[in-house]
Scaffold this motif. Structure first.
Motif: not given
Length: 405
Positions: A293, A340, A380-382
């Protein structure tokens, strides 16, 4: 020697050839003596080399030898004429004549050569003497020219010296006259100075008397000023005390006013919070797939009222307690998928997700949150996801304050 025969006939007289030869020798002898004497007397001042001095002696010796030979030949001819037949004697005499003629011609040639050499040497000596005379004349002319120049310069210098002497005499005369005038003026000035000195002494006496009077008056004035200064100091101290008290009161009032103004400013500021941002300013950006993440940092911020959003960290910080509304949009371009979370501090609030086989895709979401002062919100990008953005600003993050609480 041939033996004489008493029966021999008498000696015949000399032939005409013999007489001619003797006459030639007798004629040449005075000419040679005269030429030698003339050559030695032409240049008595010129030093004649040693080899040239031997020529006259050699000529005389040759003449003596020729004379002796002729005498001997003559005697032998006479003897032979008395002993031999006339035909034989004639033959021998002819031979002897021929030899004598050859010897005379040879000796004449030698004498001519010697004369020619002496003439050439005399001409050479004359040329050298002429050159020496020319050089002496040129040197004399040059020296005469230099002497004339020196005389001219000496005359000029003499004239200048006389001029300088005249000028010096004039200057001395002028200086003497000026000295006399200056002496007269000095005497006058001295008299005036004496007069002025007397007047100055009088003025000094008067000034001393006036100074004594002024000093008395000044002392009185000083005393009065001291008394007035004491009174003024007392009054000034009272005024200072009053001013200090007033300043303290004014400072208290100013502090109160500042506090109120700060509160009003804070209230005005916290009521104006809003921002919008996208991933890239220009160009193309593709993030992912990420191994874990990752917080997205939105660099392009066209609006940031209240400066609550940080473009270096991608985090929004609440400046005041209140209700806030947020929206975020994702854009993807592969089958990898885009997912995200919107995170409040460390809490995942809402998510977005989209996936398709081909082409571009997008996902978006929104939420309203109650935030305390200092709470942070970010996207937040997974792990394993991809997000895309370009100059059209597809992937964005926005928020604003609804109202305070």
């Amino acid at each position: 020697m041939v033996k004489r025969d008493e029966k021999a006939p008498s000696v015949p007289p000399l032939a005409s050839e013999e007489l001619l030869l003797l006459e030639l020798l007798l004629r040449l002898l005075p000419q040679l003596k005269l030429q030698i004497t003339h050559q030695t007397s032409r240049s008595p001042q010129v030093k004649v080399p040693i080899y040239q001095k031997t020529f006259p002696q050699d000529i005389y010796a040759a003449l003596r030898e020729m004379t002796a030979s002729l005498v001997q030949l003559k005697a032998d001819m006479r003897f032979l004429q008395t002993q031999e037949p006339a035909a034989q004697q004639k033959t021998e005499v002819d031979k002897l004549k021929q030899q004598q003629l050859e010897q005379a011609a040879q000796q004449k040639t030698e004498v001519d050569n010697l004369k020619q050499q002496q003439l050439e040497q005399a001409a050479q000596l004359k040329t050298e003497v002429d050159k020496l005379k020319q050089q002496l004349q040129e040197q004399a002319a040059q020296q005469k020219t230099e002497v004339d120049k020196l005389k001219t310069e000496v005359d000029k210098q003499k004239t200048e010296v006389e001029k300088l002497k005249t000028e010096l005499e004039k200057l001395n005369k002028q200086q003497l006259e000026q000295a006399a005038q200056q002496k007269t003026e000095v005497d006058k000035q001295k008299t005036e100075v004496d007069k002025q000195k007397t007047e100055v002494d009088k003025l000094k006496q008067q000034q001393l008397e006036q100074a004594a009077q002024q000093k008395t008056e000044v002392d009185k004035l000083k005393q009065q000023q001291i008394e007035q200064a004491a009174q003024l100091k007392t009054e000034v101290d009272k005024l200072k005390q009053q001013q200090l008290e007033q300043a303290a009161q004014q400072k208290t009032e100013v502090d109160k006013l500042k506090t109120e103004v700060d509160k009003l400013k804070q209230q005005l500021q916290v009521r104006q919070v809003a921002f919008s941002a996208s991933l890239v300013v220009a160009g193309i950006s593709r993030i992912g797939p990420v191994p874990s993440e990752t917080t997205l940092i939105y660099k392009y911020v066209p609006t940031n009222i209240g400066n609550a959003y940080n473009s270096n960290s991608g985090v929004f910080t609440a400046p005041v307690r209140g209700a806030y509304h947020f929206e975020w949009h994702f854009n993807g371009d592969t089958s990898q998928g885009s997912a995200g979370w919107l995170v409040k501090k460390s809490e995942k609030v809402f998510a977005v997700f989209e996936q398709q086989g081909t082409g571009f895709m997008s996902a978006s979401n929104g939420v309203t949150l109650l935030l305390e002062v200092g709470d942070v919100v970010f996207v937040r990008l997974t792990a394993g996801s991809v997000v895309f953005d370009n100059f059209n600003h597809h992937t964005t993050f926005s928020g604003h304050l609804l109202f305070t609480m």
